[in-house]
Design a protein around this motif. Structure first.
Motif, short mmCIF file in Angstrom:
data_model
loop_
_atom_site.label_atom_id
_atom_site.label_comp_id
_atom_site.label_asym_id
_atom_site.label_seq_id
_atom_site.Cartn_x
_atom_site.Cartn_y
_atom_site.Cartn_z
N VAL A 116 -7.91 13.55 5.93
CA VAL A 116 -7.22 13.02 4.75
C VAL A 116 -6.37 14.12 4.13
N HIS A 128 0.67 12.13 3.30
CA HIS A 128 1.56 12.11 2.15
C HIS A 128 2.29 13.45 2.05
N SER A 132 4.50 5.95 -0.82
CA SER A 132 3.82 5.31 -1.95
C SER A 132 2.36 5.04 -1.60
N THR A 133 1.57 4.83 -2.65
CA THR A 133 0.20 4.39 -2.43
C THR A 133 0.22 2.91 -2.06
N ALA A 185 -1.76 -0.94 -1.74
CA ALA A 185 -2.78 -1.96 -1.95
C ALA A 185 -2.55 -3.03 -0.90
N PRO A 227 -6.74 1.99 3.26
CA PRO A 227 -5.69 1.94 2.23
C PRO A 227 -6.25 2.37 0.88
N ASP A 228 -5.35 2.70 -0.04
CA ASP A 228 -5.80 3.10 -1.37
C ASP A 228 -6.61 1.99 -2.03
N GLU A 229 -6.18 0.73 -1.82
CA GLU A 229 -6.92 -0.43 -2.33
C GLU A 229 -6.87 -1.49 -1.23
N SER A 236 -1.79 0.63 -7.15
CA SER A 236 -0.90 1.22 -6.16
C SER A 236 0.53 0.76 -6.37
#
Length: 617
Positions: free
Chosen positions: A150, A401, A446-447, A449, A480-482, A538
């Protein structure tokens, strides 16, 4: 310098000193908490040399590594060497000391290129400043954890070719006990510390954990347990479990294939290494929070309750159990389960390689087997085998990222070094620099969802179930982030919401248990997906719809209402069966969505990867 600073690291200290004596640059490689920084500090102390410390991260730009011209002084005096502020690299080069870069594999590539020049040429050239040569004692010593995927990137061959590598694994159990004893004030008995260390070391080899805890976890358990015991006026045994949960659940990483949470795993390990805590309630006591038993009802009221007509519960398709004779209709079952209650993992793995769709259907039916031993084995193996299959078929292309620089943006940090020319030019002209002239550093990605919406209407077997299960595994692996999963027929079932912390294996297990039945409520499903995303934080919000997109009787106004619901989503990708995709393509055209066809089970992860890596503008 204390005599215990490098406990259990004498061989590594000797190797590091020898490499530095030979003029080499060194990378210390190992998991967190193995004493890499402590080792360097000890060696620097013994050699009586200083070192410049740099924390590697995506914010470490070449300018921050090299140094910068002071903007205010540049405006007053212009560019000159006396207004240049040295960064850590130039400090170490001028002084002939060590440059220590922590988390080397988190450093952006353009910054690493600056280090390459300093390492190979022993000099760097800074624009407007000129050439800076390294003094005799300059060396680069870097540390990195190669096991963390990560936020890290692979180190280039050019950098690896210019460094010597010292691998640092975990110390021995005896060394870790000594470390904890030295790090803990009023240290408890060595026997108790020994069991704490054994517990922490067990996390590193646990089959359900992807990453275990370093010795720092043992240090925190000892410290927190001592503080809890003093607060509660109890012994360490009564405070130990809470201390272990607080200290370890955030450090470990549960494997995607595990069905248990971090709390459950740590509790189980604690019970294996420690006797039950003092003060536990006796077996006869009511558990905490349970109401006292109600007094027995009178005979009259009991008879009245017995005579009352109760509605008979309606059976559901997913509740129906599957007998062994039904399972044997699958060609692979006799090899997978040669005896009652037995599962041959190798045979199941081979069957999955030969026939993904048929084997996924078999595993789903085994999860509802009448044989409890067979059900338990299927629960243990199914998700893990699917994850293995997905990782082999479509490796993660999510990347790392990174930060980039752009002009005229407002969503980032002002890069003074890159903007300085524009600021100086504006000052000469007697005007303020405009926004379009300034350079801003911002995140390049971008983050995310992600909501996976699975059509479970009709027959949820064969290709439909296999596609849904493999796609759920692919989503879980990408972390994923969400992440949420919905399944729908007439009604919508939430298998995982955005705030759910259920391990990935649990999500795949829930998908495998889906049984198709009922009509299609596509509009309702898309509306629920939109509602789920309203709580997302996100910046990018994607819905992946796995369906043939036939509007059912419960979709009011038919395709028009479905198209309106689809158009309301920020970003929609439709994955439809290749032989039945006309209506999916039609919906995609009307809603401005993208549609991919799935000819085989392997198409799902690839299509998901294309969606997540494609530009969104």
């Amino acid at each position: 310098m204390t005599d215990h600073a490098v406990i259990g690291r004498a061989p590594e200290a000797e190797l590091l000193e020898a490499a530095l004596d030979a003029g080499a640059h060194v990378v210390l490689e190992g998991p967190p908490g193995t004493g890499k920084s402590t080792l360097l500090r000890a060696v620097a102390y013994m050699r009586d040399v200083g070192f410049a410390f740099v924390e590697g991260n995506t914010e470490l730009t070449p300018a921050r590594m090299l140094g910068h011209f002071d903007p205010a002084l540049v405006l007053a005096r212009g560019y000159s060497p006396d207004v240049f502020v040295d960064g850590p690299l130039l400090e170490a080069m001028r002084a002939g000391t060590l440059l220590y870069v922590e988390e080397l594999n988190r450093v952006p590539e353009e910054t690493l290129n600056v280090l390459l020049t300093a390492m190979s040429e022993r000099e760097v050239t800074v624009p407007r400043l000129g050439r800076v040569a390294a003094a005799a004692g300059f060396r680069l010593v870097a540390a990195m954890n190669p096991y963390d995927p990560v936020g890290t990137a692979r180190i280039s061959g050019a950098l690896a070719d210019r460094t010597c590598r010292i691998s640092m694994g975990y110390q021995s159990a005896a060394s870790e006990v000594e470390i904890v004893l030295h790090a803990t004030e009023d240290a408890p008995a060595p026997d108790w510390i020994g069991r704490v260390v054994a517990l922490v070391r067990a996390t590193r080899e646990h089959p359900e954990l992807r990453v275990g805890s370093s010795v720092r976890g043992a240090i925190d358990i000892a410290r927190v347990a001592g503080a809890l015991a003093r607060r509660r006026h109890c012994d360490l045994a009564a405070a130990g479990l809470d201390a272990a949960l607080v200290s370890l659940t955030g450090r470990i990483q549960v494997a995607t294939t595990s069905h248990r949470t971090a709390t459950e795993i740590i509790t189980d390990l604690y019970e294996q290494h420690f006797a039950p805590a003092a003060g536990d309630s006796s077996p006869g006591d009511d558990p905490p929070g349970k109401d006292a038993a109600c007094p027995p009802s009178s005979k009259g009221s009991s008879r009245q309750a017995d005579n009352a007509r109760r509605p008979r519960p309606r059976s559901r398709p997913e509740d129906r159990m599957v007998s062994r004779s039904e399972l044997s209709l699958s060609p692979a079952f006799d090899k997978v389960s040669p005896e009652v209650g037995q599962v041959d993992e190798d045979a199941l793995r081979e069957a999955l390689s030969d026939d993904v769709q048929g084997t996924v259907t078999l595993m789903a039916r085994m999860l509802r087997a009448t044989d409890p031993a067979l059900r338990k084995a299927a629960e243990r193996l199914s998700a893990g085998l699917l994850f293995d299959r997905v990782m082999r078929a479509a490796p993660d292309r999510g990347g790392v990222h990174r930060r980039t620089r752009s002009q005229g943006r407002t969503d980032g940090d002002l890069d003074l070094d890159a903007s300085l020319d524009q600021i100086v030019a504006a000052g000469v002209e007697g005007r303020p620099a405009s926004l379009d002239e300034l350079v801003v550093s911002h995140w390049a990605r971008s983050t995310l969802a992600l909501v996976l919406v699975i059509d479970r209407s009709g027959s949820m077997t064969g290709p439909s179930l296999a596609n849904a299960s493999v796609l759920a595994a692919a989503c879980a692996l990408r972390m994923p982030d969400e992440f949420a999963v919905l399944a729908f027929a007439r009604d919508v079932t939430v298998l995982r919401d955005l705030r759910d912390v259920a391990p990935g294996a649990v999500v795949v297990d829930r998908v495998l248990r889906l049984v198709g039945h009922g009509e299609t409520g596509l509009r309702h499903a898309l509306t629920r997906a939109a509602a789920a995303l309203t709580t997302a934080t996100s910046s990018r919000r994607v819905v992946v719809l796995l369906s043939d997109c036939r509007a059912g009787g419960h979709d009011e106004d038919g395709v028009d209402s479905v198209a309106r619901a689809a158009s309301a989503l920020d970003e929609l990708l439709i994955l439809a069966p290749a032989g039945d995709c006309e209506q999916a393509h039609a919906l995609a055209r009307r809603a401005g969505a993208r549609c991919s066809e799935l000819s085989t089970v392997q198409d799902g992860p690839a299509a998901l990867g294309d969606l997540l890596t494609a530009p969104t503008w």
